[in-house]
Design a protein around this motif. Sequence first.
Motif, PDB file in Angstrom:
ATOM      1  N   MET A   1     -74.973  68.379 -31.038  1.00 55.21           N
ATOM      2  CA  MET A   1     -74.205  68.996 -32.128  1.00 55.21           C
ATOM      3  C   MET A   1     -72.718  69.015 -31.776  1.00 55.21           C
ATOM      4  N   SER A   2     -71.868  68.705 -32.746  1.00 53.13           N
ATOM      5  CA  SER A   2     -70.424  68.720 -32.462  1.00 53.13           C
ATOM      6  C   SER A   2     -69.893  70.155 -32.520  1.00 53.13           C
ATOM      7  N   THR A   3     -68.725  70.351 -31.944  1.00 54.95           N
ATOM      8  CA  THR A   3     -68.092  71.672 -31.873  1.00 54.95           C
ATOM      9  C   THR A   3     -66.786  71.608 -32.650  1.00 54.95           C
ATOM     10  N   ALA A   4     -66.466  72.671 -33.380  1.00 52.38           N
ATOM     11  CA  ALA A   4     -65.163  72.738 -34.059  1.00 52.38           C
ATOM     12  C   ALA A   4     -64.122  73.210 -33.052  1.00 52.38           C
ATOM     13  N   THR A   5     -62.930  72.634 -33.125  1.00 51.91           N
ATOM     14  CA  THR A   5     -61.855  73.124 -32.256  1.00 51.91           C
ATOM     15  C   THR A   5     -60.536  73.026 -32.995  1.00 51.91           C
ATOM     16  N   ARG A   6     -59.565  73.810 -32.547  1.00 55.53           N
ATOM     17  CA  ARG A   6     -58.184  73.652 -33.012  1.00 55.53           C
ATOM     18  C   ARG A   6     -57.374  73.159 -31.830  1.00 55.53           C
ATOM     19  N   ALA A   7     -56.587  72.106 -32.056  1.00 48.02           N
ATOM     20  CA  ALA A   7     -55.859  71.478 -30.953  1.00 48.02           C
ATOM     21  C   ALA A   7     -54.471  71.070 -31.411  1.00 48.02           C
ATOM     22  N   ALA A   8     -53.534  71.031 -30.456  1.00 48.31           N
ATOM     23  CA  ALA A   8     -52.173  70.561 -30.744  1.00 48.31           C
ATOM     24  C   ALA A   8     -52.136  69.059 -30.489  1.00 48.31           C
ATOM     25  N   VAL A   9     -51.878  68.303 -31.569  1.00 49.15           N
ATOM     26  CA  VAL A   9     -51.902  66.843 -31.496  1.00 49.15           C
ATOM     27  C   VAL A   9     -50.477  66.322 -31.680  1.00 49.15           C
ATOM     28  N   LEU A  10     -50.064  65.455 -30.760  1.00 48.67           N
ATOM     29  CA  LEU A  10     -48.754  64.815 -30.889  1.00 48.67           C
ATOM     30  C   LEU A  10     -48.905  63.664 -31.874  1.00 48.67           C
ATOM     31  N   VAL A  11     -48.204  63.778 -33.004  1.00 43.20           N
ATOM     32  CA  VAL A  11     -48.367  62.765 -34.057  1.00 43.20           C
ATOM     33  C   VAL A  11     -47.334  61.658 -33.939  1.00 43.20           C
ATOM     34  N   GLU A  12     -46.166  61.988 -33.355  1.00 47.22           N
ATOM     35  CA  GLU A  12     -45.105  60.987 -33.236  1.00 47.22           C
ATOM     36  C   GLU A  12     -44.234  61.405 -32.056  1.00 47.22           C
ATOM     37  N   SER A  13     -43.804  60.424 -31.238  1.00 49.17           N
ATOM     38  CA  SER A  13     -42.906  60.786 -30.145  1.00 49.17           C
ATOM     39  C   SER A  13     -41.478  60.457 -30.550  1.00 49.17           C
ATOM     40  N   GLY A  14     -40.530  61.078 -29.844  1.00 50.32           N
ATOM     41  CA  GLY A  14     -39.120  60.791 -30.096  1.00 50.32           C
ATOM     42  C   GLY A  14     -38.486  61.632 -31.188  1.00 50.32           C
ATOM     43  N   ARG A  15     -39.225  62.569 -31.772  1.00 51.50           N
ATOM     44  CA  ARG A  15     -38.566  63.461 -32.747  1.00 51.50           C
ATOM     45  C   ARG A  15     -37.550  64.311 -31.998  1.00 51.50           C
ATOM     46  N   PRO A  16     -36.410  64.615 -32.635  1.00 51.31           N
ATOM     47  CA  PRO A  16     -35.350  65.329 -31.919  1.00 51.31           C
ATOM     48  C   PRO A  16     -35.668  66.816 -31.722  1.00 51.31           C
ATOM     49  N   ALA A  17     -35.131  67.386 -30.624  1.00 50.09           N
ATOM     50  CA  ALA A  17     -35.171  68.843 -30.452  1.00 50.09           C
ATOM     51  C   ALA A  17     -34.137  69.418 -31.432  1.00 50.09           C
ATOM     52  N   PRO A  18     -34.256  70.659 -31.875  1.00 49.91           N
ATOM     53  CA  PRO A  18     -35.309  71.614 -31.523  1.00 49.91           C
ATOM     54  C   PRO A  18     -36.654  71.263 -32.168  1.00 49.91           C
ATOM     55  N   TYR A  19     -37.707  71.371 -31.337  1.00 45.10           N
ATOM     56  CA  TYR A  19     -39.050  71.038 -31.786  1.00 45.10           C
ATOM     57  C   TYR A  19     -39.603  72.095 -32.744  1.00 45.10           C
ATOM     58  N   ALA A  20     -39.024  73.304 -32.706  1.00 39.87           N
ATOM     59  CA  ALA A  20     -39.455  74.333 -33.659  1.00 39.87           C
ATOM     60  C   ALA A  20     -39.203  73.851 -35.077  1.00 39.87           C
ATOM     61  N   SER A  21     -38.190  72.985 -35.295  1.00 35.29           N
ATOM     62  CA  SER A  21     -38.004  72.433 -36.636  1.00 35.29           C
ATOM     63  C   SER A  21     -38.604  71.036 -36.801  1.00 35.29           C
ATOM     64  N   SER A  22     -38.509  70.162 -35.770  1.00 33.63           N
ATOM     65  CA  SER A  22     -39.046  68.794 -35.961  1.00 33.63           C
ATOM     66  C   SER A  22     -40.572  68.740 -35.817  1.00 33.63           C
ATOM     67  N   ARG A  23     -41.164  69.740 -35.161  1.00 31.82           N
ATOM     68  CA  ARG A  23     -42.607  69.921 -35.020  1.00 31.82           C
ATOM     69  C   ARG A  23     -43.393  68.648 -34.690  1.00 31.82           C
ATOM     70  N   PRO A  24     -43.127  68.059 -33.508  1.00 27.01           N
ATOM     71  CA  PRO A  24     -43.881  66.865 -33.095  1.00 27.01           C
ATOM     72  C   PRO A  24     -45.364  67.150 -32.839  1.00 27.01           C
ATOM     73  N   LEU A  25     -45.683  68.403 -32.499  1.00 24.31           N
ATOM     74  CA  LEU A  25     -47.088  68.767 -32.266  1.00 24.31           C
ATOM     75  C   LEU A  25     -47.620  69.480 -33.494  1.00 24.31           C
ATOM     76  N   GLU A  26     -48.735  68.976 -34.004  1.00 28.05           N
ATOM     77  CA  GLU A  26     -49.374  69.610 -35.160  1.00 28.05           C
ATOM     78  C   GLU A  26     -50.658  70.257 -34.690  1.00 28.05           C
ATOM     79  N   VAL A  27     -50.792  71.560 -34.982  1.00 27.98           N
ATOM     80  CA  VAL A  27     -52.037  72.237 -34.620  1.00 27.98           C
ATOM     81  C   VAL A  27     -53.028  71.975 -35.749  1.00 27.98           C
ATOM     82  N   MET A  28     -54.134  71.298 -35.434  1.00 31.72           N
ATOM     83  CA  MET A  28     -55.083  70.913 -36.477  1.00 31.72           C
ATOM     84  C   MET A  28     -56.525  71.200 -36.080  1.00 31.72           C
TER      85      MET A  28
END
Length: 375
Positions: A1-28
Amino acid sequence: MSTATRAAVLVESGRPAPYASSRPLEVMSLRLDPPGPGELLVRVGAAGLCHSDLSVIDGSRPRPLPMALGHEAAGEVVATGGGTEFAPGDHVVLAFVPACGHCPHCAGGRPALCEPGAEANGNGTLLGGGLRLTGADGGRPRHHLGVSAFSEHIVVSARSAVRVDPRLPFEIAALFGCAVLTGAGAAFHSARVAPGDSVAVFGLGGVGLAALIAAKAAGAATLIAVDVVGSKRALARELGATHAVAGGPDAVEAVREITRGGAEKVIDTTGVVAVLRQAYLATGRGGTTVTVGLPDPSRELALPALSLVAEERTLKGSYLGSCVPRRDVPRFVSMYRSGILPVDALLSHRLSLEEVNEGFDRLHTGEAVRQVIVF
Ligand SMILES: NC(=O)c1ccc[n+]([C@@H]2O[C@H](COP(=O)([O-])OP(=O)(O)OC[C@H]3O[C@@H](n4cnc5c(N)ncnc54)[C@H](O)[C@@H]3O)[C@@H](O)[C@H]2O)c1
Ligand SMILES: [Zn+2]
Ligand SMILES: [Zn+2]
């Protein structure tokens, strides 16, 4: 049986800081396949934010994307796919190189250099080649260094895991998986710091401070802490550094003056090639320079070549602190328990999974030492 999880996934690299606005990691929300033979399903208790994650985010360390990021973690085994010595309820620390146990490097006692482990890490798979995560859209994010720590649950190869004393809080245990193995290993195994040595540590992040407390534990008599950030130098002084030097080109002369000609052991943990060069120049005759930094793969290093021979100098790279995780995690944990390695001092912030982008801003600006996501 599979398990549900929430994880931070890097969708694109090289987005500029601050990451709080560019949000390269999406929690899904993702589904996690059950563990196969030789694998473990682990409930993550805590996961640390390391500069090696940041290097994937900013693109200086290219990896296949999307990738479920994070590689420094501790948690509890929930289930096994059989064929391992682990059982549900075991607490484990995860090391970021899975060691096959059979390749020439594993057989030679250097599991940090495991060839199938390096290949799996480069491809973003678990050891053996598999992917275990599936997104709502059917996409299959890669795994970061066989761990993918920023996730409520993970499936890992048992060869990434080391059993630890369950009394150790997860937020401390996690730090042993990368910062402590790397930093303390660099001081003990790679630099071989000996009682009475003069030692300089360039870079006082999680890895550098772990190297510093280990050098202290090994008996360094002169212990010089170098960083551009004043608060980190102050923390290093509290942890036993005898001198603090501001990072920059003048640091070389400052270290050479304090040590009358250069330190016997110098450890660079900055990941900056110009600083590695400074670390080499700050090393004395007959001395050893160790680097654990992971600069952009395109960077090259220029050194005064004659000094290697005429001064019998050694320059060494150190991956995973040249550790054998199954031997060294328990040893370092017992040194922590007896007060010899004050690992708590590395932990500067506790975050929720949702605050992961903000955490990487703090690592990027130098405001944080080790931050852990507590689940
Ligand atoms: N070899 C390995 O097995 C391994 C394992 C983990 C991390 N790493 C690498 O080690 C490095 C350090 O990781 P971390 O998580 O401790 O990073 P960090 O960002 O927490 O620490 C780096 C430190 O270097 C300092 N610094 C920057 N420029 C400097 C300068 N000119 N002089 C002196 N100090 C300077 C920063 O202020 C910071 O405190 C990274 O390159 C990371 O990828 C390697
Ligand atoms: Zn790391
Ligand atoms: Zn191997």
